[in-house]
Design a protein around this motif. Structure first.
Motif, PDB file in Angstrom:
ATOM      1  N   UNK A   1      59.704  32.243  30.523  1.00  0.00           N
ATOM      2  CA  UNK A   1      60.452  31.143  31.141  1.00  0.00           C
ATOM      3  C   UNK A   1      61.021  30.229  30.061  1.00  0.00           C
ATOM      4  N   UNK A   2      62.308  29.954  30.155  1.00  0.00           N
ATOM      5  CA  UNK A   2      62.959  29.099  29.160  1.00  0.00           C
ATOM      6  C   UNK A   2      63.405  27.756  29.734  1.00  0.00           C
ATOM      7  N   UNK A   3      63.551  27.670  31.053  1.00  0.00           N
ATOM      8  CA  UNK A   3      64.043  26.424  31.643  1.00  0.00           C
ATOM      9  C   UNK A   3      63.366  26.187  32.987  1.00  0.00           C
ATOM     10  N   UNK A   4      62.921  24.960  33.188  1.00  0.00           N
ATOM     11  CA  UNK A   4      62.467  24.476  34.484  1.00  0.00           C
ATOM     12  C   UNK A   4      63.434  23.382  34.904  1.00  0.00           C
ATOM     13  N   UNK A   5      63.936  23.446  36.134  1.00  0.00           N
ATOM     14  CA  UNK A   5      64.895  22.441  36.599  1.00  0.00           C
ATOM     15  C   UNK A   5      64.427  21.858  37.926  1.00  0.00           C
ATOM     16  N   UNK A   6      64.147  20.560  37.915  1.00  0.00           N
ATOM     17  CA  UNK A   6      63.712  19.834  39.113  1.00  0.00           C
ATOM     18  C   UNK A   6      64.469  18.518  39.158  1.00  0.00           C
ATOM     19  N   UNK A   7      65.168  18.288  40.251  1.00  0.00           N
ATOM     20  CA  UNK A   7      65.956  17.064  40.388  1.00  0.00           C
ATOM     21  C   UNK A   7      65.041  15.846  40.441  1.00  0.00           C
ATOM     22  N   UNK A   8      65.574  14.699  40.041  1.00  0.00           N
ATOM     23  CA  UNK A   8      64.783  13.477  40.107  1.00  0.00           C
ATOM     24  C   UNK A   8      64.658  12.997  41.546  1.00  0.00           C
ATOM     25  N   UNK A   9      65.725  13.122  42.317  1.00  0.00           N
ATOM     26  CA  UNK A   9      65.669  12.746  43.732  1.00  0.00           C
ATOM     27  C   UNK A   9      66.629  13.623  44.516  1.00  0.00           C
TER      28      UNK A   9
ATOM     29  N   UNK B   1      58.779  14.128  38.433  1.00  0.00           N
ATOM     30  CA  UNK B   1      59.329  14.752  37.227  1.00  0.00           C
ATOM     31  C   UNK B   1      58.418  14.516  36.027  1.00  0.00           C
ATOM     32  N   UNK B   2      57.824  13.326  35.943  1.00  0.00           N
ATOM     33  CA  UNK B   2      56.938  13.048  34.815  1.00  0.00           C
ATOM     34  C   UNK B   2      55.737  13.993  34.811  1.00  0.00           C
ATOM     35  N   UNK B   3      55.158  14.257  35.984  1.00  0.00           N
ATOM     36  CA  UNK B   3      54.038  15.201  36.069  1.00  0.00           C
ATOM     37  C   UNK B   3      54.482  16.600  35.655  1.00  0.00           C
ATOM     38  N   UNK B   4      55.653  16.980  36.104  1.00  0.00           N
ATOM     39  CA  UNK B   4      56.164  18.313  35.777  1.00  0.00           C
ATOM     40  C   UNK B   4      56.461  18.414  34.277  1.00  0.00           C
ATOM     41  N   UNK B   5      56.871  17.296  33.670  1.00  0.00           N
ATOM     42  CA  UNK B   5      57.116  17.316  32.221  1.00  0.00           C
ATOM     43  C   UNK B   5      55.831  17.601  31.457  1.00  0.00           C
ATOM     44  N   UNK B   6      54.709  17.122  31.979  1.00  0.00           N
ATOM     45  CA  UNK B   6      53.431  17.406  31.320  1.00  0.00           C
ATOM     46  C   UNK B   6      53.055  18.885  31.450  1.00  0.00           C
TER      47      UNK B   6
ATOM     48  N   UNK C   1      62.752  21.294  30.049  1.00  0.00           N
ATOM     49  CA  UNK C   1      62.781  20.723  31.397  1.00  0.00           C
ATOM     50  C   UNK C   1      64.103  20.006  31.608  1.00  0.00           C
ATOM     51  N   UNK C   2      64.804  20.421  32.660  1.00  0.00           N
ATOM     52  CA  UNK C   2      66.085  19.787  33.039  1.00  0.00           C
ATOM     53  C   UNK C   2      65.903  19.060  34.367  1.00  0.00           C
ATOM     54  N   UNK C   3      66.553  17.909  34.498  1.00  0.00           N
ATOM     55  CA  UNK C   3      66.535  17.191  35.769  1.00  0.00           C
ATOM     56  C   UNK C   3      67.931  16.683  36.088  1.00  0.00           C
ATOM     57  N   UNK C   4      68.389  16.999  37.303  1.00  0.00           N
ATOM     58  CA  UNK C   4      69.640  16.439  37.804  1.00  0.00           C
ATOM     59  C   UNK C   4      69.290  15.102  38.452  1.00  0.00           C
TER      60      UNK C   4
ATOM     61  N   UNK D   1      62.908   9.428  27.820  1.00  0.00           N
ATOM     62  CA  UNK D   1      61.570   9.497  27.232  1.00  0.00           C
ATOM     63  C   UNK D   1      60.505   9.276  28.292  1.00  0.00           C
ATOM     64  N   UNK D   2      60.731   8.330  29.182  1.00  0.00           N
ATOM     65  CA  UNK D   2      59.771   8.061  30.252  1.00  0.00           C
ATOM     66  C   UNK D   2      59.637   9.260  31.176  1.00  0.00           C
ATOM     67  N   UNK D   3      60.755   9.893  31.486  1.00  0.00           N
ATOM     68  CA  UNK D   3      60.727  11.068  32.356  1.00  0.00           C
ATOM     69  C   UNK D   3      60.136  12.285  31.649  1.00  0.00           C
ATOM     70  N   UNK D   4      60.308  12.348  30.345  1.00  0.00           N
ATOM     71  CA  UNK D   4      59.787  13.480  29.594  1.00  0.00           C
ATOM     72  C   UNK D   4      60.635  14.731  29.698  1.00  0.00           C
ATOM     73  N   UNK D   5      61.924  14.563  29.931  1.00  0.00           N
ATOM     74  CA  UNK D   5      62.812  15.713  30.107  1.00  0.00           C
ATOM     75  C   UNK D   5      63.468  16.101  28.786  1.00  0.00           C
ATOM     76  N   UNK D   6      64.041  17.296  28.782  1.00  0.00           N
ATOM     77  CA  UNK D   6      64.798  17.789  27.631  1.00  0.00           C
ATOM     78  C   UNK D   6      66.296  17.782  27.888  1.00  0.00           C
TER      79      UNK D   6
END
Length: 409
Positions: free
Chosen positions: A139-147, A157-162, A182-185, A198-203
């Motif tokens: 797996x190279x990418x996880x994508x979960x929208x913020x809302x 999203x923060x939990x998923x970033x961990x 980790x990507x988030x729309x 940084x707070x979200x922990x996304x890439x």
């Protein structure tokens, strides 16, 4: 006379579809106007006036970067969130993980990769543990929208970033060189929630100006310095070679100003919209007790200005037409995924019965919404639902039976 009678001019025009489109804020339009008139120069041209415009683009980039806690050189301006999402997925070649209620642009991008789709519960919330189980060694990418823009659920999203960070650390320790990002729309969330990377922990993070009272067809993708983006558009080498084409200077400047205003007003406006949403919900339930409300129970997990409601056995398409006649513009979260005449993939994913999904409305409030608008909309929607119930010969007990105990009040 009812709100929906033909040939009756609407008493009021009420717009309740801000999740679909927001008007350009007057301050945003003012910031954009010079670049549509006297400051029209191409930022890539070599003379002084063009260089000034180039500087304006970079100042706007710096503003957006500051507001999301990022470096300016990690931002790529695009022609909207859909392009930004495509750019994010083009950065990887391997397996991807997405959840079942992502925006269709994300799901379509995931469809070009080997993928796993994470199921969600009836409230639409993604379980971080389920994401962890879906991740494979490739797996190279996880994508979960913020809302979510249809039922309003705010994702952890923060939990998923961990979860992603833990997998990244495991690979490093094992000597594996497959990257994972980790990507988030955050397009639907930016007007109501913090989008600090940084707070979200996304890439990677996607934003859209059109959802925050900025211009349409302007988006941005932030990518950390660890992510190597691959161009979708080739040509003049603009945007660091990632997104060629003459810069939309007015759009970029408007985006920056819109995000500034969104951040400045987020707290107060969020509280106001949450109050209006509850006024709308309570008013509708008082008049149509069989109505079902979709989404998380916790206010912290819900967008403040979004209310998704369903009326079992009633066709949302007919409600939309009746409400338009009454001067109320609403979106459907349901029946036909607009023109394609099918139930929304979001409602299917949360397990909503078809008889209920086909009678769903998405009601979204915005800066222009007043208490008077909400009260008028309550009466108009209740009138339209009752008229449809009479037309099809159903009652509250029958509606409740069709809903099958699904959802909440």
């Amino acid at each position: 006379m009812t709100h929906g009678e033909k040939n009756e001019a609407p008493m009021r025009e009420v717009y309740l579809d801000y999740a679909a489109a927001t008007p350009v804020d007057p301050e945003v339009a003012e910031a954009m106007l010079p670049y549509l008139t006297e400051r029209f120069w191409n930022p890539s041209a070599p003379y002084a006036r063009a260089r000034e415009v180039r500087d304006d683009v970079e100042r706007a980039r710096g503003t957006v970067a500051r507001l999301i806690g990022a470096r300016p050189d990690c931002l790529t301006f695009t022609a909207g969130a859909t392009e930004a999402n495509n750019l994010a997925f083009a950065a990887v070649e391997g397996h991807v993980v997405v959840d079942a209620i992502e925006h269709e642009s994300v799901l379509a991008c995931a469809g070009t990769h080997a993928r796993r789709t994470v199921r969600v519960g009836a409230d639409g919330i993604v379980d971080a543990a389920a994401v962890a189980r879906a991740i494979r060694p490739d797996t190279e990418l996880v994508s979960v929208e913020l809302a979510n823009g249809e039922i309003g659920c705010v994702q952890p999203v923060r939990e998923i970033s961990r979860v992603v960070a833990t997998e990244r650390a495991r690979r490093l320790e094992a000597g594996e060189d497959t990257p994972i990002y980790l990507h988030s729309d955050a397009s639907q969330a930016a007007g109501a929630l913090s989008v600090n990377v940084a707070t979200l922990g996304v890439d990677l993070l996607t934003l859209s100006a059109a959802k925050i009272y900025g211009p349409k067809q302007v988006g941005v993708l932030w990518a950390s310095e660890d992510v190597r983006l691959r161009p979708l558009v080739y040509g003049g080498g603009q945007e660091g070679g990632v997104r060629s084409g003459t810069e939309n200077v007015a759009g970029v400047v408007g985006f920056a100003r819109a995000l500034e205003l969104a951040c400045e007003r987020r707290g107060e406006e969020g509280r106001r919209l949450a109050g209006l949403r509850e006024r709308l919900r309570e008013g509708l339930l008082a008049r149509v007790p069989s109505m079902v409300v979709t989404g998380p129970k916790s206010p912290k997990r819900r967008l403040p200005g979004l209310l998704h409601v369903s009326f079992a056995g009633v066709e949302a398409r007919r409600l939309v037409i009746a409400l338009e006649r009454a001067g109320v513009s609403v979106g459907t979260g349901s029946a036909c995924a607009a023109s394609r005449m099918r139930v929304s993939h979001v409602l299917e994913a949360i397990g909503m019965p078809r008889e209920l999904a086909e009678g769903s409305l998405r009601l979204t409030l915005g800066r222009g919404t007043t208490e008077e608008d909400v009260d008028y909309a309550v009466e108009a929607i209740a009138d339209a639902v009752r008229a449809e119930m009479a037309r099809v010969g159903t009652d509250a007990a029958a509606m409740a039976a069709l809903a099958g105990g699904w959802g909440r009040r």
